[in-house]
Design a protein around this motif. Structure first.
Motif, mmCIF file in Angstrom:
data_model
loop_
_atom_site.group_PDB
_atom_site.id
_atom_site.type_symbol
_atom_site.label_atom_id
_atom_site.label_comp_id
_atom_site.label_asym_id
_atom_site.label_seq_id
_atom_site.Cartn_x
_atom_site.Cartn_y
_atom_site.Cartn_z
ATOM 1 N N SER A 189 0.834 -1.133 -0.131
ATOM 2 C CA SER A 189 0.098 0.064 0.153
ATOM 3 C C SER A 189 0.942 1.108 -0.017
ATOM 4 C CB SER A 189 -0.899 -0.094 1.314
ATOM 5 O OG SER A 189 -1.801 1.039 1.209
ATOM 6 N N PHE A 190 1.991 1.134 0.794
ATOM 7 C CA PHE A 190 2.757 2.392 0.754
ATOM 8 C C PHE A 190 3.501 2.515 -0.694
ATOM 9 C CE2 PHE A 190 2.536 2.025 5.531
ATOM 10 C CZ PHE A 190 2.240 3.100 5.720
ATOM 11 N N SER B 237 3.372 5.879 -3.157
ATOM 12 C CA SER B 237 4.643 6.375 -3.631
ATOM 13 C C SER B 237 4.629 6.336 -4.808
ATOM 14 C CB SER B 237 5.897 5.803 -3.081
ATOM 15 O OG SER B 237 5.877 4.406 -3.639
ATOM 16 N N LYS B 238 3.916 5.483 -5.733
ATOM 17 C CA LYS B 238 3.972 5.320 -7.367
ATOM 18 C C LYS B 238 2.672 6.180 -7.641
ATOM 19 C CE LYS B 238 6.529 1.313 -8.097
ATOM 20 N NZ LYS B 238 7.056 0.823 -9.307
ATOM 21 N N ARG B 239 1.928 6.798 -6.828
ATOM 22 C CA ARG B 239 0.938 7.637 -7.172
ATOM 23 C C ARG B 239 -0.143 6.600 -7.944
ATOM 24 N NH1 ARG B 239 2.681 13.726 -6.895
ATOM 25 N NH2 ARG B 239 4.225 13.521 -5.549
ATOM 26 N N VAL C 251 -8.349 2.399 -2.883
ATOM 27 C CA VAL C 251 -8.080 1.241 -2.368
ATOM 28 C C VAL C 251 -6.535 1.118 -1.413
ATOM 29 C CG1 VAL C 251 -7.735 -1.354 -2.743
ATOM 30 C CG2 VAL C 251 -9.442 -0.275 -4.228
ATOM 31 N N LYS C 252 -5.649 1.846 -2.003
ATOM 32 C CA LYS C 252 -4.590 1.727 -1.088
ATOM 33 C C LYS C 252 -4.860 2.531 0.305
ATOM 34 C CE LYS C 252 -3.478 5.721 -3.666
ATOM 35 N NZ LYS C 252 -3.302 6.050 -5.136
ATOM 36 N N TYR C 253 -5.786 3.485 0.302
ATOM 37 C CA TYR C 253 -5.786 3.896 1.717
ATOM 38 C C TYR C 253 -6.719 3.267 2.522
ATOM 39 C CZ TYR C 253 -4.056 8.178 -0.974
ATOM 40 O OH TYR C 253 -3.430 9.069 -1.773
#
Length: 93
Positions: free
Chosen positions: A47-48, A52-54, A59-61
């Motif tokens: 997820s981090f 970082s890759k934007r 979903v990552k949050y």
């Protein structure tokens, strides 16, 4: 959504399933808990990486929020799980 976002939520889900499996089994099975913790940590790392890759999507949050909430719930309701895991890690080395 991209690869790391989807991977993070899938690994979080698998880790939570391992914790549920340990809860359903009578007793405490350390390898199951360890596997669940590893999946959850790898999901948080992915997820981090997605942040970082934007990557697009939210979903990552959700994956990071699940990681934080799960750590909070485990330490509040099952503090001895944390102590067991720390003791187990200490005995490995």
């Amino acid at each position: 959504m991209k690869r790391f976002s989807i991977s993070s939520i899938v690994l979080m889900f698998i880790g939570i399933l391992f914790f549920i499996l340990n809860w359903l089994i009578d007793g405490y099975v350390e390898p199951i808990v360890l596997t669940g913790v590893i999946f959850i940590v790898i999901g948080a790392v992915f997820s981090f990486v997605a942040i970082s890759k934007r990557e697009k999507g939210s979903v990552k949050y959700i994956s990071i929020a699940t990681f934080i909430i799960l750590l909070f719930l485990v330490t509040c309701f099952e503090p001895f799980q944390v102590i067991r895991m720390m003791t187990w890690f200490r005995n490995i080395t």
